[in-house]
Design an enzyme around this catalytic site. Structure first.
Site, mmCIF file in Angstrom:
data_model
loop_
_atom_site.group_PDB
_atom_site.id
_atom_site.type_symbol
_atom_site.label_atom_id
_atom_site.label_comp_id
_atom_site.label_asym_id
_atom_site.label_seq_id
_atom_site.Cartn_x
_atom_site.Cartn_y
_atom_site.Cartn_z
ATOM 1 N N ALA A 306 1.164 0.217 -3.202
ATOM 2 C CA ALA A 306 1.339 -1.178 -2.443
ATOM 3 C C ALA A 306 1.794 -0.795 -0.863
ATOM 4 O O ALA A 306 2.504 0.079 -0.620
ATOM 5 C CB ALA A 306 2.746 -2.022 -2.991
ATOM 6 N N ASP A 307 1.191 -1.486 -0.026
ATOM 7 C CA ASP A 307 1.087 -1.444 1.325
ATOM 8 C C ASP A 307 2.753 -1.951 1.635
ATOM 9 O O ASP A 307 3.290 -2.981 1.128
ATOM 10 C CB ASP A 307 0.237 -2.183 1.969
ATOM 11 N N LYS A 308 3.523 -1.313 2.448
ATOM 12 C CA LYS A 308 4.683 -1.795 2.835
ATOM 13 C C LYS A 308 4.634 -3.154 3.784
ATOM 14 O O LYS A 308 5.002 -4.499 3.336
ATOM 15 C CB LYS A 308 5.651 -1.012 3.790
ATOM 16 N N THR A 311 2.812 -6.563 2.475
ATOM 17 C CA THR A 311 3.058 -6.866 0.973
ATOM 18 C C THR A 311 4.457 -6.809 0.354
ATOM 19 O O THR A 311 4.858 -7.531 -0.261
ATOM 20 C CB THR A 311 2.262 -5.657 0.315
#
Length: 783
Positions: A306-308, A311
């Site tokens: 997961a992208d920070k 997201t």
């Protein structure tokens, strides 16, 4: 009074053109038409005729010719009617799927940054007209044929020309719709749009390709195995018929009936419909699959990278703190940072800095000579400016670790950066000076707080068997703080190259990651037999998005990232990903039921024909009866795509061996049931040959219904209520079968008592088979 620095900004010097006025653009749009390619879909009549020209229709058409040759004109007419009905059903379902794809395609259409009325605006690419001034930015797709007027970019035209090496492009160069911007930023003037572009349809902006999914491959493998098995049985059937010295007028229909029984007529339509319904459901939840197969693949994911930003966090970057170095103030730091920020682009960092700078009083703003936009590889952007006295200076803005390496060392700045990162801020540094003597002017801390639902969604993913790993380019300290707040409390991978043996079980956070490192991370996880979902937003994320089994372009992703991804999120956060996983698992359960039903039916039908020939000495089904069985079975099979099912509790995998074993066990039960009814009809009720054929037809239809209701639920059959479509199809099948059998339509009439008895026996058989199924599924761990 705050100073507006926008008029002084340009790309590589000069003043940007004011662009077209809205009125002029509207006139040109009417003259040249939208910037889109005309649709080349087949005419509906040609598509309809195509449904009559394929291997399965050929067999039905052969049956019609055979019946005409044998003098059975009525049966030939009935088969012809069923052929047309089946073609119409396939045409309708294909139309629904195509409508879903077109809806997705329209929502995935590109946008362009255009200069209109002396201001940069974001417009749909279809609204571009010749003469428009557009901005080409990193990660974008060139939306029309253009001539560069300012700036320097690295262009990838491989999809148009076949040339694999990107080219450096500057003012005066002509490039074409469909090229990709790999680096830099430029301004260009549109020279041609739509059908007038050089490469035409080759440069179609968005493609919604149909890719064969792992589920389809698995079921097709089952079909091939069943075809081989049925082929052997048919050869033995023909040999036995020859041994009995049956006349050719009976042998040919018998062979045709057996071949028809082996063909999964509803297979293509069922797959397409199941995926289309899943895609439509996801679109309502803010997830746009770029291809139908992405719905299937989401069910198998067990690791999510997961992208920070955007997201796990709100993607609401704002400047929280400015720490100027001695001899500078906050306004001066922000003014210099704004000069090294893109105007009219979509970078949230640049937008936040320019907004903060515009609220400060700035006088004597330097003139921008040259601007190099943010490059993910170097983690900084750069500007060349001239002051009022005419001196030329270099301004850089970027990650603290990068900028401090180019400027004079500053222990004070290092301490301040560490303090800000410890508070969870994203820290940028700004430096100015000559190329050989850069001086740090200050630090800018940006905040992007975690989303309120992130922690709960990470927990939900964990319960679904999906391990979430944070992948970010931010500093490890900042990333660890955010990870802790969203429930990722594991270890953080030390800064540096991604280890080849990296495992999601070892680290929860990978910080300071370059875009090319994401590809290495996906490969490393896949080596550990994980099915990986990767979030990405930039042009350089495309390799990782393609490598991952499920590439996910986040809400603010570039056009290149969207084209490489299997899914595009239209909203922030993890909610869309959770929805995709659940919907994918629902689709998996429906397809798994279909596959199991397929195994059972294809094993039983041909063997039942063989046993019937042995018991009665005649074919127990005619080609016409077999076609009716196929049509009623197709109704029921396709309705499975709407059935109410429980999502799988854990990531799905196809275990063909286990599914085949389960199919053989339950197929044997169905074969015993059908053979038992046949024996009763032959030796107890003393039915004639025609009545035996009608009884065999009714037994297959009703027994198949009983089997379907038993296997559709992984627990006991009463666990979930069948969908309205499944129940309606089931009732329709029973009514059609009863009407034809009792009324003697296209078959010999069967006594009502015999049909009712068969129906009651099928209901009892469903509960017996349900008990067997629970034991088999439990033993084989099918869930």
């Amino acid at each position: 009074m705050s100073a507006d620095i926008t008029p002084k900004l340009a790309v590589n010097g000069g003043t940007p053109s004011s662009g077209l006025t809205s009125d002029e653009a509207h006139r040109r749009l009417e003259k040249y038409g939208p910037n889109a390619m005309p649709e080349t879909t087949l005419h509906p009549l040609r598509r309809a005729l195509g449904k009559l020209w394929a291997p399965v229709p050929w067999l039905l058409e052969a049956a019609i010719v055979l019946q005409v040759v044998l003098g059975d004109d009525v049966e030939a007419a009935i088969i012809a009617g069923l052929l047309i009905f089946n073609a119409a059903l396939g045409f309708f379902q294909e139309g629904r799927a195509q409508a879903t794809l077109e809806a997705l395609k329209s929502r995935l259409a590109l946008n362009a940054s255009v200069r209109r009325d002396n201001a940069w605006v974001i417009l749909p690419a279809t609204d571009l007209v010749p003469g428009d001034v557009v901005k080409l930015s990193l990660g974008g797709v060139v939306a029309a044929d253009v001539r560069l007027t300012e700036g320097q970019i690295l262009l990838d035209q491989s999809m148009l020309t076949g040339e694999s090496i990107p080219i450096e492009a500057g003012p005066g160069l002509q490039t074409y719709a469909g090229a990709l911007v790999r680096r830099g930023e430029a301004v260009a003037e549109v020279t041609a749009t739509g059908t007038r572009t050089k490469f035409g349809r080759t440069a179609e902006l968005v493609r919604t390709a149909h890719v064969t999914s792992s589920q389809q491959k698995a079921v097709m493998r089952v079909v091939r195995n069943l075809a081989a098995f049925n082929g052997v049985v048919i050869v033995m059937l023909v040999a036995y018929a020859y041994f009995l010295k049956l006349p050719l007028t009976e042998v040919i229909p018998l062979i045709l009936t057996a071949i028809l029984a082996s063909i999964p007529v509803a297979l293509p339509a069922t797959f397409t419909l199941a995926s289309a319904l899943g895609a439509r459901a996801l679109a309502k939840l803010g997830v746009l699959p770029t291809r139908l197969s992405a719905v299937d693949e989401a069910a198998t994911m067990d690791v999510l990278c997961a992208d920070k930003t955007g997201t796990l966090t709100r993607n609401e970057l704002s400047v929280t703190t400015v720490r100027p170095m001695p001899d500078y103030d906050a306004a001066h730091v922000l003014m210099l940072a704004a000069l090294a920020s893109s105007d009219g682009g979509q970078d949230p960092v640049d937008t936040a800095i320019r907004a903060a700078a515009s609220s400060k009083d700035n006088t004597n703003v330097p003139h921008l000579v040259k601007f190099l936009p943010f490059d993910p590889a170097t983690k900084m952007s750069e500007a060349t400016v001239t002051g009022s006295s005419g001196e030329t200076q270099r301004v850089i803005k970027g990650a603290f670790a990068v900028v401090i390496g180019l400027a004079q060392p500053s222990p004070t700045a290092t301490t301040a950066a560490s303090e800000l990162e410890a508070q969870g801020f994203r820290v940028l540094a700004v430096a100015v000076g000559s190329s050989t003597a850069m001086k740090l002017v200050g630090l800018i801390a940006l905040s992007d707080p975690p989303r309120t639902d992130s922690a709960a969604l990470v927990t939900e993913l964990r319960t679904l068997g999906v391990r979430t790993v944070m992948v970010t380019g931010d500093a490890p300290t900042t990333a660890t703080i955010v990870a802790h707040e969203v429930g990722l409390d594991g270890a953080t991978c030390p800064p540096g190259p991604i280890p080849d043996d990296a495992r999601p079980e070892t680290f929860y956070v990978f910080a300071g990651v370059l875009p090319e490192d994401k590809y290495k991370l996906v490969k490393a996880f896949q080596k550990g037999n994980h099915t990986v979902g990767m979030c990405g937003d930039g042009a350089n994320d495309a390799p990782a998005l393609r490598q991952a089994q499920i590439g996910i372009a986040v809400m603010a992703a570039t056009d290149v990232a969207k084209s490489a991804a299997g899914m595009v999120l239209t909203g922030p956060g993890l909610a869309g990903i959770v929805a995709a996983i659940k919907e994918g698992r629902v689709t998996f359960q429906r397809i798994q039921t279909y596959a199991l039903n397929l195994i059972i039916k294809k094993i039983v039908t041909v063997l039942f024909l063989a046993l019937g020939l042995i018991i009665t000495g005649h074919a127990i089904l005619t080609p016409l009866l077999m076609v009716i069985v196929m049509i009623t079975g197709d109704f029921l099979s396709m309705s499975l795509t709407t059935d109410n099912v429980r999502p799988s509790p854990q990531p799905n995998s196809w275990y063909i061996g286990k599914l085949t074993i389960a199919g053989i066990v339950m197929g044997t039960c169905l074969l015993v049931f059908c053979t038992g009814v046949l024996l009763i009809g032959k030796f107890k009720m003393n039915l004639g040959t025609g009545e035996m054929q009608t009884l065999s037809f009714a037994t297959l239809v009703l027994g198949s219904q009983a089997t379907l209701y038993a296997i559709r639920e992984r627990r006991h059959l009463w666990g979930t209520r069948p969908s309205l479509m499944l129940a309606a199809s089931s009732i329709a099948d029973i009514l059609i079968t009863s009407t034809l059998a009792i009324g003697g339509i296209a078959m010999t009439p069967l006594p009502a008592l015999a049909l009712v008895s068969t129906l009651l026996a099928a209901i009892a058989f469903a509960f017996v088979l349900d008990t067997v199924k629970v034991l088999v599924f439990s033993r084989l761990k099918i869930a």
